[in-house]
Design a protein around this motif. Structure first.
Motif, PDB file in Angstrom:
ATOM      1  N   MET A   1     -67.457 -75.077  22.321  1.00 30.91           N
ATOM      2  CA  MET A   1     -66.966 -75.176  23.697  1.00 30.91           C
ATOM      3  C   MET A   1     -67.003 -73.811  24.378  1.00 30.91           C
ATOM      4  N   ASP A   2     -66.660 -72.748  23.635  1.00 31.22           N
ATOM      5  CA  ASP A   2     -66.748 -71.407  24.197  1.00 31.22           C
ATOM      6  C   ASP A   2     -68.179 -71.099  24.642  1.00 31.22           C
TER       7      ASP A   2
ATOM      8  N   LEU B   1     -64.375 -76.936  30.671  1.00 31.17           N
ATOM      9  CA  LEU B   1     -64.809 -78.303  30.365  1.00 31.17           C
ATOM     10  C   LEU B   1     -63.731 -79.310  30.750  1.00 31.17           C
ATOM     11  N   GLU B   2     -62.474 -78.986  30.448  1.00 30.91           N
ATOM     12  CA  GLU B   2     -61.386 -79.889  30.809  1.00 30.91           C
ATOM     13  C   GLU B   2     -61.217 -79.996  32.320  1.00 30.91           C
TER      14      GLU B   2
ATOM     15  N   LEU C   1     -65.098 -82.257  23.840  1.00 30.34           N
ATOM     16  CA  LEU C   1     -63.692 -82.601  24.032  1.00 30.34           C
ATOM     17  C   LEU C   1     -63.335 -83.860  23.249  1.00 30.34           C
TER      18      LEU C   1
ATOM     19  N   GLN D   1     -62.451 -77.907  13.421  1.00 29.15           N
ATOM     20  CA  GLN D   1     -61.840 -77.748  14.734  1.00 29.15           C
ATOM     21  C   GLN D   1     -62.229 -76.403  15.355  1.00 29.15           C
TER      22      GLN D   1
ATOM     23  N   THR E   1     -63.074 -82.801  19.532  1.00 30.08           N
ATOM     24  CA  THR E   1     -61.895 -82.019  19.149  1.00 30.08           C
ATOM     25  C   THR E   1     -60.622 -82.848  19.158  1.00 30.08           C
ATOM     26  N   ASN E   2     -60.637 -83.962  19.885  1.00 26.73           N
ATOM     27  CA  ASN E   2     -59.473 -84.846  19.916  1.00 26.73           C
ATOM     28  C   ASN E   2     -59.507 -85.924  18.839  1.00 26.73           C
TER      29      ASN E   2
ATOM     30  N   GLU F   1     -64.395 -75.539  18.773  1.00 28.18           N
ATOM     31  CA  GLU F   1     -63.873 -74.615  19.779  1.00 28.18           C
ATOM     32  C   GLU F   1     -64.907 -73.533  20.099  1.00 28.18           C
TER      33      GLU F   1
ATOM     34  N   ARG G   1     -63.083 -74.239  26.766  1.00 26.72           N
ATOM     35  CA  ARG G   1     -62.333 -75.491  26.838  1.00 26.72           C
ATOM     36  C   ARG G   1     -61.763 -75.709  28.246  1.00 26.72           C
TER      37      ARG G   1
END
Length: 533
Positions: free
Chosen positions: A58-59, A67-68, A172, A51, A175-176, A55, A64
């Motif tokens: 994504m950084d 992206l979200e 994303l 995880q 990570t989910n 992250e 995050r």
């Protein structure tokens, strides 16, 4: 036939812009030992949980939160596709070219792509075709000038993957995932990458993360596709992310290079990337009936429907369809001419032959071309221990197709292999074999005997024709199709057939083919004469 090419235009564009039809290297390549490199720096994911590693990735892309915050993406793309299932002579493959404007709506799970395809096998002045694909939760359509028709299952699959596994969403989604974990490191571009893996739906997904900059460098899956790769069963896929550019604080890979089963298949370059654009709701309007029908699609698992047939001669019955099959009754059994589309379809043809001629053995299946949809039922024929006549040049390709694993959705041959593996070793197994056609080959005797002749032309070297000497009927494999105006599609193909007919001194009165019903040979030669003038 023309509509089929128009439909393909939409499909090829879709696969080009979705950014997911990706491929892993073959198991043999993966099994190679990883090269040893001098240590440069500690990998960023060292001592991190899966995880935490995602992250960090994504950084590296922008974080995050950013992206979200991406609700929509619009891409202007250009690309090319190696037509592995269309090329007349296999590698190096002929190539199609695509331009597209594609919108992904992550909030409402919608997709729209307007595309132009340049198709290398088109008639003069007809190489370019336009289409629009629209997909939403209620299904999808392919829109052309004549209206909307249901989007194939392959389109729905590709859009689903684009909305969850494209560059803007892959991390994303990872990570989910409840089963996010590490896999063994994998060497990519001579660098050992960190690999995280998870399951999306029923598909295992691997994300290769660069050990030093933490960007996602590639994604891999193994799945059974519903496009032309369907016939290869468990397809390993990889898509490389490259040419990262910065858009509104996000590093986005603008070049996607795709492989399937280790074969370089497609490269797509985004010329422009727009994030969070305003949408026009009318852009996603589609015929509701056509969209609903798309949800019932079965892909290439198409059944055989013997609703109509054409008697070409006593005991020679043509069953027309998108791909034609013919049942031939000979003195000592039955021959099936072509095993296309799917195992279900070919099984239906075999069942019809047994119903029509109860007690007569199925002697053989004639498979005259190497194009993958045309050989889609050959595995079913081999599962029933039927001898299959194939051209000599096609044996390496078909050997690989017979050996391809189908564990995700086991077909008849996969199940037969499993049964053989657990069978009593003391009982001899019946084996089907290839019957190789390298020159004139006679099958059967009597009025319905057939003669097989390799074509050996520049565009037909991987096809053979089937001649009925008693009836002066010629089956021309995949070479004869008429355009809407009655002209020949790709006259070169029929030019090569006519040359082979003259070479073998055949007397032909009637000709038919995989995509064309029977017609007078003199009509075909007259059409060829028009081309020569």
């Amino acid at each position: 036939m023309r509509l089929e090419f128009v439909r393909r235009a939409g499909l090829y564009f879709l696969f080009a812009v979705c950014g997911f039809a990706t491929l892993a290297l073959t198991p043999a390549l993966r099994a190679q030992p990883a090269p040893q490199f001098p240590p440069l720096a500690k990998p960023v994911c060292a001592d991190k949980t899966p995880q935490q590693c995602v992250e960090l990735s994504m950084d590296a892309m922008g974080g995050r939160a950013k992206l979200e915050a991406i609700k929509t993406v619009r891409l202007q793309t250009v690309g090319h596709t190696e037509l592995t299932e269309q090329s007349y002579r296999q590698q190096p493959f002929i190539t199609s070219y695509q331009r597209a404007s594609t919108t992904l709506d992550f909030v409402h799970q919608r997709f729209r792509s307007e595309s132009r395809l340049t198709w290398p096998e088109a008639d003069p002045n007809q190489a370019e075709s336009d289409s629009t694909i629209i997909v939403g939760p209620a299904g999808g359509v392919v829109h052309i000038k004549s209206g909307d028709f249901p989007a194939p299952l392959s389109v729905l699959d590709a859009v689903r993957d684009a909305l969850a596994l494209s560059p803007a969403r892959i991390l994303l989604t990872a990570t989910n995932a409840a089963d996010l974990t590490y896999a063994a490191p994998e060497v990519l571009r001579e660098t050992a990458h960190t690999v995280v893996t998870f399951t999306y739906g029923k598909v295992p997904v691997r994300v290769l993360i660069h050990p030093y900059n933490a960007l996602p460098d590639a994604i891999e899956t193994t799945q059974q596709f519903n496009d032309f790769w369907y016939f290869w069963g468990d397809v390993q896929q990889r898509i490389y992310f490259d040419n990262f550019e910065r858009y509104h604080g996000i590093s986005y890979p603008t070049n996607l290079v795709e492989e399937r089963n280790g074969t370089l298949w497609r490269s797509t370059q985004a010329l422009n990337v727009e994030l969070n654009i305003a949408l026009d709701e009318t852009d996603f309007a589609m015929d509701s009936k056509a969209a609903s029908a798309s949800l019932a699609g079965t892909g290439w698992k198409r059944g055989f429907h013997p609703d109509q047939s054409t008697a070409l001669a006593p005991g020679v019955d043509l069953y027309p369809g998108a791909w034609n099959s013919t049942i031939i009754k000979q003195d000592d059994g039955v021959v099936i001419l072509e095993a296309p589309i799917s195992g279900d379809y070919t099984q239906g043809v075999i069942d019809e032959a047994r119903k029509k001629y109860p007690g007569a053995p199925i002697k053989a299946v004639l498979s005259t071309s190497d194009s993958w949809p045309h050989t889609g039922g050959v595995r079913a024929a081999r599962a029933q221990h039927l001898n299959v006549y194939i051209l000599d040049l096609n044996q390496p390709l078909l050997d690989r197709m017979m050996a391809a694993p189908h564990t995700i959705d086991p077909d008849a041959l996969e199940l037969a292999k499993r049964a053989d593996a657990t069978a009593d070793a003391s009982k001899p197994k019946q084996r089907a074999i290839w019957r190789i056609v390298s020159g004139k080959t006679v099958v059967g005797s009597g009025d319905n005997r057939v003669e097989l002749y390799p074509l050996r032309g520049a565009s037909t070297e991987r096809q053979y024709m089937v001649y009925f000497p008693q009836h002066h009927i010629l089956y021309a494999s995949d070479t004869l199709t008429l355009n809407d105006d009655g002209s020949l599609y790709d006259p070169q193909l029929m030019h090569e057939v006519a040359a082979a007919v003259a070479r073998e001194h055949l007397q032909v009165d009637t000709v038919f083919a995989m995509h064309q019903g029977p017609m007078p040979w003199t009509q075909v030669t007259a059409l060829l004469d028009k081309v020569e003038k």
